[in-house]
Each structure stands twice: as structure tokens, then as C-alpha cells.
Motif scaffolding. Structure first.
Motif, PDB file in Angstrom:
ATOM      1  N   CYS A  98       0.862  -1.178   0.000  1.00 31.57           N
ATOM      2  CA  CYS A  98       0.000   0.000   0.000  1.00 31.57           C
ATOM      3  C   CYS A  98       0.901   1.232   0.000  1.00 31.57           C
ATOM      4  N   PRO A  99       0.746   2.114  -0.985  1.00 33.14           N
ATOM      5  CA  PRO A  99       1.585   3.306  -1.020  1.00 33.14           C
ATOM      6  C   PRO A  99       1.359   4.174   0.211  1.00 33.14           C
ATOM      7  N   PRO A 100       2.368   4.931   0.607  1.00 34.40           N
ATOM      8  CA  PRO A 100       2.206   5.833   1.751  1.00 34.40           C
ATOM      9  C   PRO A 100       1.029   6.782   1.539  1.00 34.40           C
ATOM     10  N   GLY A 101       0.209   6.949   2.573  1.00 36.43           N
ATOM     11  CA  GLY A 101      -0.922   7.860   2.512  1.00 36.43           C
ATOM     12  C   GLY A 101      -2.154   7.292   1.829  1.00 36.43           C
ATOM     13  N   ALA A 102      -2.087   6.032   1.390  1.00 37.14           N
ATOM     14  CA  ALA A 102      -3.223   5.414   0.711  1.00 37.14           C
ATOM     15  C   ALA A 102      -3.905   4.414   1.637  1.00 37.14           C
ATOM     16  N   ALA A 103      -5.082   3.977   1.243  1.00 37.35           N
ATOM     17  CA  ALA A 103      -5.826   2.970   1.993  1.00 37.35           C
ATOM     18  C   ALA A 103      -6.255   1.875   1.028  1.00 37.35           C
ATOM     19  N   LEU A 104      -6.308   0.643   1.517  1.00 36.00           N
ATOM     20  CA  LEU A 104      -6.738  -0.481   0.695  1.00 36.00           C
ATOM     21  C   LEU A 104      -8.224  -0.735   0.891  1.00 36.00           C
ATOM     22  N   ALA A 105      -8.923  -0.988  -0.194  1.00 41.32           N
ATOM     23  CA  ALA A 105     -10.348  -1.315  -0.152  1.00 41.32           C
ATOM     24  C   ALA A 105     -10.606  -2.437  -1.157  1.00 41.32           C
ATOM     25  N   ARG A 106     -11.688  -3.157  -0.951  1.00 44.36           N
ATOM     26  CA  ARG A 106     -12.046  -4.259  -1.839  1.00 44.36           C
ATOM     27  C   ARG A 106     -12.890  -3.775  -3.014  1.00 44.36           C
ATOM     28  N   ILE A 107     -12.657  -4.397  -4.165  1.00 40.70           N
ATOM     29  CA  ILE A 107     -13.502  -4.164  -5.329  1.00 40.70           C
ATOM     30  C   ILE A 107     -14.567  -5.249  -5.313  1.00 40.70           C
ATOM     31  N   VAL A 108     -15.831  -4.849  -5.324  1.00 37.68           N
ATOM     32  CA  VAL A 108     -16.923  -5.820  -5.265  1.00 37.68           C
ATOM     33  C   VAL A 108     -17.589  -6.033  -6.623  1.00 37.68           C
ATOM     34  N   GLU A 109     -17.286  -5.162  -7.571  1.00 40.13           N
ATOM     35  CA  GLU A 109     -17.781  -5.367  -8.934  1.00 40.13           C
ATOM     36  C   GLU A 109     -16.724  -4.893  -9.914  1.00 40.13           C
ATOM     37  N   ASN A 110     -16.472  -5.706 -10.929  1.00 36.11           N
ATOM     38  CA  ASN A 110     -15.506  -5.410 -11.973  1.00 36.11           C
ATOM     39  C   ASN A 110     -16.143  -5.882 -13.277  1.00 36.11           C
ATOM     40  N   ARG A 111     -16.677  -4.929 -14.053  1.00 33.50           N
ATOM     41  CA  ARG A 111     -17.455  -5.272 -15.238  1.00 33.50           C
ATOM     42  C   ARG A 111     -16.878  -4.568 -16.458  1.00 33.50           C
ATOM     43  N   ARG A 112     -16.655  -5.338 -17.525  1.00 30.20           N
ATOM     44  CA  ARG A 112     -16.192  -4.777 -18.796  1.00 30.20           C
ATOM     45  C   ARG A 112     -17.359  -4.055 -19.456  1.00 30.20           C
ATOM     46  N   LEU A 113     -17.121  -2.832 -19.947  1.00 22.35           N
ATOM     47  CA  LEU A 113     -18.190  -2.045 -20.565  1.00 22.35           C
ATOM     48  C   LEU A 113     -18.300  -2.243 -22.081  1.00 22.35           C
ATOM     49  N   PRO A 114     -17.218  -2.168 -22.852  1.00 22.46           N
ATOM     50  CA  PRO A 114     -17.389  -2.291 -24.308  1.00 22.46           C
ATOM     51  C   PRO A 114     -17.579  -3.754 -24.735  1.00 22.46           C
ATOM     52  N   PRO A 115     -18.011  -3.956 -25.966  1.00 21.84           N
ATOM     53  CA  PRO A 115     -18.148  -5.322 -26.482  1.00 21.84           C
ATOM     54  C   PRO A 115     -16.786  -6.037 -26.495  1.00 21.84           C
ATOM     55  N   ARG A 132     -13.443  -0.573 -17.986  1.00 22.20           N
ATOM     56  CA  ARG A 132     -14.142  -1.284 -16.920  1.00 22.20           C
ATOM     57  C   ARG A 132     -14.916  -0.351 -16.003  1.00 22.20           C
ATOM     58  N   HIS A 133     -15.966  -0.891 -15.400  1.00 21.82           N
ATOM     59  CA  HIS A 133     -16.741  -0.232 -14.349  1.00 21.82           C
ATOM     60  C   HIS A 133     -16.416  -0.972 -13.056  1.00 21.82           C
ATOM     61  N   PHE A 134     -15.964  -0.249 -12.035  1.00 24.88           N
ATOM     62  CA  PHE A 134     -15.610  -0.848 -10.741  1.00 24.88           C
ATOM     63  C   PHE A 134     -16.526  -0.288  -9.656  1.00 24.88           C
ATOM     64  N   VAL A 135     -16.884  -1.133  -8.703  1.00 25.64           N
ATOM     65  CA  VAL A 135     -17.574  -0.705  -7.497  1.00 25.64           C
ATOM     66  C   VAL A 135     -16.659  -1.044  -6.333  1.00 25.64           C
ATOM     67  N   ILE A 136     -16.357  -0.039  -5.507  1.00 25.25           N
ATOM     68  CA  ILE A 136     -15.429  -0.196  -4.382  1.00 25.25           C
ATOM     69  C   ILE A 136     -16.208  -0.244  -3.079  1.00 25.25           C
ATOM     70  N   ASP A 137     -15.904  -1.243  -2.249  1.00 24.46           N
ATOM     71  CA  ASP A 137     -16.538  -1.389  -0.936  1.00 24.46           C
ATOM     72  C   ASP A 137     -15.741  -0.563   0.073  1.00 24.46           C
ATOM     73  N   ASN A 138     -16.378   0.472   0.617  1.00 27.36           N
ATOM     74  CA  ASN A 138     -15.689   1.313   1.599  1.00 27.36           C
ATOM     75  C   ASN A 138     -16.279   1.139   3.003  1.00 27.36           C
ATOM     76  N   THR A 139     -16.933   0.009   3.258  1.00 23.08           N
ATOM     77  CA  THR A 139     -17.539  -0.194   4.581  1.00 23.08           C
ATOM     78  C   THR A 139     -16.500  -0.497   5.655  1.00 23.08           C
ATOM     79  N   GLU A 140     -15.339  -1.012   5.269  1.00 25.76           N
ATOM     80  CA  GLU A 140     -14.316  -1.375   6.264  1.00 25.76           C
ATOM     81  C   GLU A 140     -13.177  -0.362   6.353  1.00 25.76           C
ATOM     82  N   VAL A 141     -13.197   0.658   5.521  1.00 26.05           N
ATOM     83  CA  VAL A 141     -12.120   1.651   5.515  1.00 26.05           C
ATOM     84  C   VAL A 141     -12.728   3.021   5.206  1.00 26.05           C
ATOM     85  N   ASP A 142     -12.193   4.048   5.862  1.00 25.59           N
ATOM     86  CA  ASP A 142     -12.668   5.410   5.630  1.00 25.59           C
ATOM     87  C   ASP A 142     -12.033   5.924   4.341  1.00 25.59           C
TER      88      ASP A 142
END
Length: 172
Positions: free
Chosen positions: A29-46, A54-64
């Protein structure tokens, strides 16, 4: 042309005089950054579209994760554990042995600099840092051509600059 100098010096670590001792290193984890989980990773183009958007959804329930307009999010993909196991076996590398890396490249990213400030393992490097299984880009083919023989270099440049690049992408 000669290859560039390696960005790290790697040494095996024997903690407390116990060769072969393994410890799971913390996730990078780079200095000053926080790790979070990706809960959705979806390709957009054909699937036949060359760029992978890609479209990503990040879960921030466990980290501010305060996020303001204009902020950037860095994504650090990981290789699949079974692929890493296969690559480590192919290279005949013990994946869980502790390693110490000294960063020799002053232009390395903060994330890679952080890798040099902790013990790591070949498994972590193959999982979190190396893109061993990705598709080669046009710029990779052009850069590789600099270190190839004359005929191989010409073929790599031809691949990078022509229609053969799509063929390479379809094969990998």
C-alpha cells in the motif's frame, strides 16, 4: 542495446538465524493510501473492442475513504493465486521465502519504494507487482524490439505498428 539496470537488489532473509522461515508480508500500500475491496468489476465495451474499459464498485464499509470531486483512485490488480503457483513452479522459485529488496531506482513509484521498506516474498511480487499474465501492449513490443536480434526486432516493430497486433491480442 543492453538491458536497463534492475530497479531492485534482492537478498534472501533468514530471520533470527532460521533459514527457510516464512512469514506472510503485508499487502503493498503506497504511503498515505488505503486499501479497499472491489466488489464489482465489469467490462463495458463489447468483447471485440480493442480497449478494455471497466466499471468498478469499491466497498468502503471497512475503511474510511473520503472522496471529493477531482480525487483519483489507483487500482492495483492482483494475479490469481493458481496462476502465481504455476509461474513460481515454472521458474522453480520458492514462493514463500522471505526476501529483502533494496530499491536502486530513484524514479520508482511510491508503491514500489514501499516494497523496499518491508520484507516480501516471491509470491507477493508475482501476485501484486508483476504483470506476468497480461497481454503485451504495442509499447511493450516496441521496447522489446530494442533488445532483440535484427530480424526479431523488425518483426516486433511490425507487430506493434501493424494489423498483426490484433492477431497477437487474440492469441494471448
Amino acid at each position: 542495446s543492453t538491458p536497463p539496470e534492475p530497479p531492485f537488489r534482492v537478498q534472501e532473509v533468514c530471520p533470527d538465524g532460521h533459514p527457510g522461515l516464512t512469514v506472510a508480508p503485508p499487502q503493498l500500500c503506497p504511503p498515505g493510501a488505503a486499501l479497499a475491496r472491489i466488489v464489482e468489476n465489469r467490462r463495458l465495451p463489447p468483447s471485440d473492442y480493442e480497449r478494455d474499459i471497466r466499471h468498478f464498485v469499491i466497498d468502503n464499509t471497512e475503511v474510511d475513504l473520503p472522496f471529493n470531486l477531482g480525487d483519483a483512485v489507483g487500482l492495483y490488480p492482483q494475479n490469481l493465486p493458481e496462476d502465481v503457483d504455476e509461474a513460481l513452479a515454472w521458474f522453480n522459485i520458492e514462493g514463500d521465502r522471505l526476501l529483502s529488496l533494496t530499491c536502486l531506482d530513484e524514479t520508482a513509484s511510491a508503491r514500489l519504494m514501499a516494497l523496499g521498506k518491508q520484507h516480501t516474498s516471491a509470491r507477493q511480487i508475482f501476485t501484486e507487482v508483476l504483470d506476468v499474465f497480461g497481454k503485451p501492449s504495442r509499447s511493450f513490443c516496441k521496447a522489446l524490439a530494442k533488445f532483440a536480434s535484427t530480424s526479431e526486432g523488425a518483426e516486433l516493430k511490425d507487430i506493434a505498428e501493424g494489423a498483426r497486433f490484433k492477431e497477437l491480442q487474440d492469441l494471448s
